[in-house]
Design an enzyme around this catalytic site. Sequence first.
Site: not given
Length: 179
Positions: A64, A101
């Site tokens: 993006r 994570e």
Amino acid sequence: MKAEDLKIIEESIRVIPDFPKPGISFKDITTLLNNAKAYSTLINHLVDRYKSYNLDYVAGIDARGFIFGAALASHLGIGFVPIRKKGKLPYTTVSQKYSLEYGFDEIEVHIDAFEKSDKSRAKVLLIDDLLATGGTAAAAAKLIDMTGAECVEACFVMELSFLEGAKKLDVPVYSVIKG
């Protein structure tokens, strides 16, 4: 930025509750991109902000960041450099790992992406759509430095301030929208 311009941009971003999992409010920029007024308002604001920075390049983070970075670079009359996920670039690269994570990921850039004819350090603006935990952006800023260029600022359309991702970056951070 004028309040009415910020409102145009903010109101063009769709919020999707519980995506991709319960408790997450996903900020969907596709509605910003297909709104010509909002998109041009954003790009014009960024051009006004960065036109006096004497930048050599804009670097966008996969994928993006490409959408905003390429448009901004074109308006500024400078080059655009993609920072890609590992294995997507065809020439010699430098890479940087960053933690997720659960595990690690890696991004890379061509080793000669930020060259200048006068051999001085290229001034680079890093851009992406969202600053969350800051791992990807910090790795991208390090990549720019590894090539011998200078990341002068990291710019984001949105920042999730409560995640404190800006603290991971060793460069100034500018976010159009903070939430």
